[in-house]
Write a protein that holds these residues in place. Structure first.
Motif, PDB file in Angstrom:
ATOM      1  N   ASP A 102       0.846  -1.194   0.000  1.00 52.51           N
ATOM      2  CA  ASP A 102       0.000   0.000   0.000  1.00 52.51           C
ATOM      3  C   ASP A 102       0.881   1.243   0.000  1.00 52.51           C
ATOM      4  O   ASP A 102       1.519   1.561   1.005  1.00 52.51           O
ATOM      5  N   PRO A 103       0.956   1.952  -1.131  1.00 48.54           N
ATOM      6  CA  PRO A 103       1.764   3.171  -1.171  1.00 48.54           C
ATOM      7  C   PRO A 103       1.114   4.359  -0.470  1.00 48.54           C
ATOM      8  O   PRO A 103       1.666   5.459  -0.485  1.00 48.54           O
ATOM      9  N   GLY A 104      -0.046   4.152   0.151  1.00 52.25           N
ATOM     10  CA  GLY A 104      -0.736   5.251   0.814  1.00 52.25           C
ATOM     11  C   GLY A 104      -0.549   5.296   2.313  1.00 52.25           C
ATOM     12  O   GLY A 104      -1.405   5.829   3.034  1.00 52.25           O
ATOM     13  N   VAL A 105       0.578   4.758   2.819  1.00 48.53           N
ATOM     14  CA  VAL A 105       0.790   4.673   4.269  1.00 48.53           C
ATOM     15  C   VAL A 105       1.729   5.763   4.782  1.00 48.53           C
ATOM     16  O   VAL A 105       2.288   5.637   5.875  1.00 48.53           O
ATOM     17  N   GLY A 106       1.889   6.843   4.031  1.00 47.60           N
ATOM     18  CA  GLY A 106       2.827   7.882   4.438  1.00 47.60           C
ATOM     19  C   GLY A 106       2.542   8.484   5.797  1.00 47.60           C
ATOM     20  O   GLY A 106       3.468   8.776   6.568  1.00 47.60           O
ATOM     21  N   ALA A 107       1.274   8.673   6.134  1.00 51.98           N
ATOM     22  CA  ALA A 107       0.927   9.246   7.438  1.00 51.98           C
ATOM     23  C   ALA A 107       1.334   8.311   8.568  1.00 51.98           C
ATOM     24  O   ALA A 107       1.817   8.756   9.621  1.00 51.98           O
ATOM     25  N   TRP A 132      -6.283   8.044   8.198  1.00 55.07           N
ATOM     26  CA  TRP A 132      -5.867   8.321   6.832  1.00 55.07           C
ATOM     27  C   TRP A 132      -5.744   7.018   6.050  1.00 55.07           C
ATOM     28  O   TRP A 132      -5.739   5.934   6.615  1.00 55.07           O
ATOM     29  N   GLY A 133      -5.620   7.131   4.755  1.00 56.51           N
ATOM     30  CA  GLY A 133      -5.392   5.970   3.916  1.00 56.51           C
ATOM     31  C   GLY A 133      -6.610   5.081   3.759  1.00 56.51           C
ATOM     32  O   GLY A 133      -6.513   3.931   3.371  1.00 56.51           O
ATOM     33  N   GLN A 134      -7.795   5.588   4.087  1.00 54.82           N
ATOM     34  CA  GLN A 134      -9.027   4.818   3.905  1.00 54.82           C
ATOM     35  C   GLN A 134      -9.899   5.528   2.889  1.00 54.82           C
ATOM     36  O   GLN A 134     -10.283   6.673   3.103  1.00 54.82           O
ATOM     37  N   PRO A 135     -10.228   4.937   1.745  1.00 54.79           N
ATOM     38  CA  PRO A 135      -9.839   3.590   1.325  1.00 54.79           C
ATOM     39  C   PRO A 135      -8.356   3.494   0.976  1.00 54.79           C
ATOM     40  O   PRO A 135      -7.662   4.510   0.937  1.00 54.79           O
ATOM     41  N   PRO A 136      -7.840   2.265   0.734  1.00 51.87           N
ATOM     42  CA  PRO A 136      -6.423   2.109   0.391  1.00 51.87           C
ATOM     43  C   PRO A 136      -6.080   2.844  -0.902  1.00 51.87           C
ATOM     44  O   PRO A 136      -6.953   3.212  -1.689  1.00 51.87           O
ATOM     45  N   ALA A 137      -4.779   3.023  -1.110  1.00 45.40           N
ATOM     46  CA  ALA A 137      -4.305   3.856  -2.220  1.00 45.40           C
ATOM     47  C   ALA A 137      -4.817   3.385  -3.568  1.00 45.40           C
ATOM     48  O   ALA A 137      -5.143   4.207  -4.430  1.00 45.40           O
ATOM     49  N   PHE A 158       1.277   9.677   0.311  1.00 43.70           N
ATOM     50  CA  PHE A 158       1.852   8.538  -0.380  1.00 43.70           C
ATOM     51  C   PHE A 158       3.332   8.405  -0.053  1.00 43.70           C
ATOM     52  O   PHE A 158       4.034   9.401   0.162  1.00 43.70           O
ATOM     53  N   ASP A 159       3.773   7.173   0.010  1.00 44.12           N
ATOM     54  CA  ASP A 159       5.162   6.842   0.320  1.00 44.12           C
ATOM     55  C   ASP A 159       5.583   5.738  -0.644  1.00 44.12           C
ATOM     56  O   ASP A 159       4.983   4.657  -0.660  1.00 44.12           O
ATOM     57  N   LEU A 160       6.613   6.010  -1.449  1.00 44.41           N
ATOM     58  CA  LEU A 160       7.063   5.060  -2.464  1.00 44.41           C
ATOM     59  C   LEU A 160       8.369   4.374  -2.078  1.00 44.41           C
ATOM     60  O   LEU A 160       9.044   3.790  -2.938  1.00 44.41           O
ATOM     61  N   CYS A 161       8.708   4.402  -0.785  1.00 47.78           N
ATOM     62  CA  CYS A 161       9.978   3.814  -0.360  1.00 47.78           C
ATOM     63  C   CYS A 161      10.024   2.304  -0.567  1.00 47.78           C
ATOM     64  O   CYS A 161      11.117   1.727  -0.610  1.00 47.78           O
ATOM     65  N   HIS A 248       9.695  -1.007  10.485  1.00 54.49           N
ATOM     66  CA  HIS A 248       9.435   0.286   9.848  1.00 54.49           C
ATOM     67  C   HIS A 248       8.440   0.142   8.709  1.00 54.49           C
ATOM     68  O   HIS A 248       7.893   1.139   8.232  1.00 54.49           O
ATOM     69  N   THR A 249       8.201  -1.096   8.241  1.00 54.63           N
ATOM     70  CA  THR A 249       7.236  -1.329   7.176  1.00 54.63           C
ATOM     71  C   THR A 249       5.826  -1.314   7.755  1.00 54.63           C
ATOM     72  O   THR A 249       5.557  -1.971   8.761  1.00 54.63           O
ATOM     73  N   MET A 250       4.925  -0.574   7.095  1.00 55.57           N
ATOM     74  CA  MET A 250       3.571  -0.426   7.608  1.00 55.57           C
ATOM     75  C   MET A 250       2.595  -1.368   6.919  1.00 55.57           C
ATOM     76  O   MET A 250       2.678  -1.583   5.707  1.00 55.57           O
ATOM     77  N   ASP A 251       1.688  -1.910   7.705  1.00 58.94           N
ATOM     78  CA  ASP A 251       0.575  -2.704   7.190  1.00 58.94           C
ATOM     79  C   ASP A 251      -0.637  -1.785   7.135  1.00 58.94           C
ATOM     80  O   ASP A 251      -1.265  -1.508   8.159  1.00 58.94           O
TER      81      ASP A 251
END
Length: 326
Positions: A102-107, A132-137, A158-161, A248-251
Motif C-alpha cells: 500500500d503506497p498510501g501509508v505515508g501518514a 488516513w489511507g481509507q480507502p487504500p491507495a 503517499f510513500d514510495l519507499c 518500519h514497514t507499515m501494514d
C-alpha cells in the motif's frame, strides 16, 4: 545508441562505480571495454538515481511525490513520466496483493517515527494517521497516464519507499545498456539487478543477508543472470514497544507496523521495481498469507521466519530447491 559490447572477457575491464543517494549508496560492478568513458557513465548513473530521488523522495519538500501529497482531493497534479510509471506499478501490485502493498501509508510512516516529520512514535499522530489511507491507495488514487496527471479522491500521504529504490536500479540498468554495457550488477541498498552475466559467463553471485539486527552477515548466496532481487525485512529499522519489535514497514490494512514473525522476504523478478514491491507485500502479508500470495502470483520468494530461537526458511521457485541457509 552504442553497439552492445560482447567482446571476450579477456579484453574487458572490471570496474566499480558508486555514489551517494537516498541516504544510502548506489553501486555498479561491470565488465567494460577499456576505452569506455567511465566518467560519462558514472555521471549518467548518478543523474539517473538523483532523478528518481528528486521525484519520489518523501524527505524532499519539493519532490513531485510531496507535491502530490500536498494536493487537495480532486485536484489534478501534473507529474513526470518516471513517477507516473512507478505509481502505476505500485497501484497494480496493491490491487494484486489485496492491499498488502500500500503506497498510501505515508501518514503512518511519519507517525511511527520512520519518516521526515519525527524520529520517535507519537501517540496523537498515530491516532490521526489511522484515519488516513481509507480507502487504500489503489482505490483512492486516479492516474491519467496519457496526460501525465494524478489526483487523489481522499486525504492521503503517499510513500514510495517500498518500490522507488528498485525502480532506481532499473534506471541504472537502462543507463548501462544505453552505454553499450552487457555485463553488470547494479545495486541500491538491498535491491540488485544483473545485466547479463559476468564477462566470463559466470552468473553474478549475490549474498542473501542474515536477518540479524546490528550486524551484516551472509546467510547464503544466490546467482543472478538477467534477473533482479530485492529483500525487505524488519531487522535494520524498527521501534521497540515493550517486548515487541515493530518493523518500519507499515501494514495499511491494520494501520500499524508489521509484526508477524517474518524477519525478511527475498524476491526474484525480471525487473527490480517489481521485486522490491513484491518483497514488501509478502513481508506485510506474513508467513501463511504471504506464501499463498506468492504461489498465486507465481513468484520466486524466500521467507525467513522467526520461530522461537531459530530461523525457519520457506521458499518458492528456485528457493524451494535448497534454500540459502546453513
Amino acid at each position: 545508441m552504442p553497439k552492445t559490447l560482447s567482446e571476450p572477457a579477456a579484453v574487458l575491464q572490471r570496474i566499480k562505480l558508486h555514489g551517494p543517494t537516498m541516504a544510502t549508496r548506489w553501486s555498479v560492478l561491470c565488465d567494460v571495454d577499456p576505452q569506455l568513458d567511465q566518467n560519462a557513465l558514472r555521471n549518467a548513473l548518478a543523474a539517473a538515481v538523483e532523478r528518481v530521488d528528486q521525484q519520489m523522495s518523501p524527505w524532499k519538500p519539493d519532490s513531485d511525490l510531496m507535491r502530490l501529497n500536498r494536493a487537495t482531493p480532486g485536484e489534478w497534479v501534473s507529474l513526470p513520466p518516471e513517477i507516473m510509471a512507478v505509481l502505476a506499478r505500485a497501484l497494480e501490485i496493491a490491487r494484486l496483493s489485496d492491499g498488502a502493498f500500500d503506497p498510501g501509508v505515508g501518514a503512518l510512516v511519519n507517525a511511527w517515527g520512520f519518516g521526515a516529520e519525527r524520529d520517535d512514535p507519537d501517540a496523537a499522530a498515530i491516532r490521526v494517521a489511522r484515519q488516513w489511507g481509507q480507502p487504500p491507495a489503489h482505490q483512492s488514487l486516479e492516474l491519467y497516464l496519457a496526460a501525465g496527471r494524478a489526483r487523489k479522491h481522499a486525504d492521503a500521504l503517499f510513500d514510495l519507499c517500498g518500490i522507488a529504490k528498485g525502480y532506481g536500479v532499473d534506471q541504472m540498468t537502462a543507463v548501462l545498456q544505453a552505454h553499450g554495457v552487457a555485463h553488470a550488477l547494479a545495486a541500491l541498498d538491498g535491491e540488485l539487478r544483473a545485466l547479463g552475466t559476468q564477462a566470463s559467463g559466470e552468473p553474478w553471485a549475490v549474498a542473501v543477508e542474515s536477518p540479524e539486527p546490528g550486524r551484516r552477515a551472509a546467510r547464503g548466496v544466490i546467482e543472478l543472470a538477467d534477473l533482479a532481487v530485492a529483500t525487505s525485512g524488519d531487522y535494520r529499522r524498527w521501534v521497540q514497544i515493550g517486548d515487541a519489535r515493530l518493523s518500519h514497514t507499515m501494514d495499511g490494512r491494520r494501520a500499524a507496523p508489521v509484526n508477524n514473525g517474518v524477519a525478511s522476504v527475498t524476491v526474484l523478478a525480471t525487473d527490480c521495481m517489481s521485486a522490491d514491491a513484491w518483497a514488501t507485500a509478502l513481508l506485510v502479508a506474513g508467513p501463511a498469507e504471504g506464501m499463498a500470495l506468492a504461489q498465486r502470483m507465481r513468484l520466486e520468494a524466500l521467507f525467513i521466519v522467526r520461530r522461537e530461537e531459530r530461523w525457519v526458511e520457506m521458499g518458492l521457485g528456485r528457493f524451494a530447491v535448497a534454500g540459502v541457509g546453513s
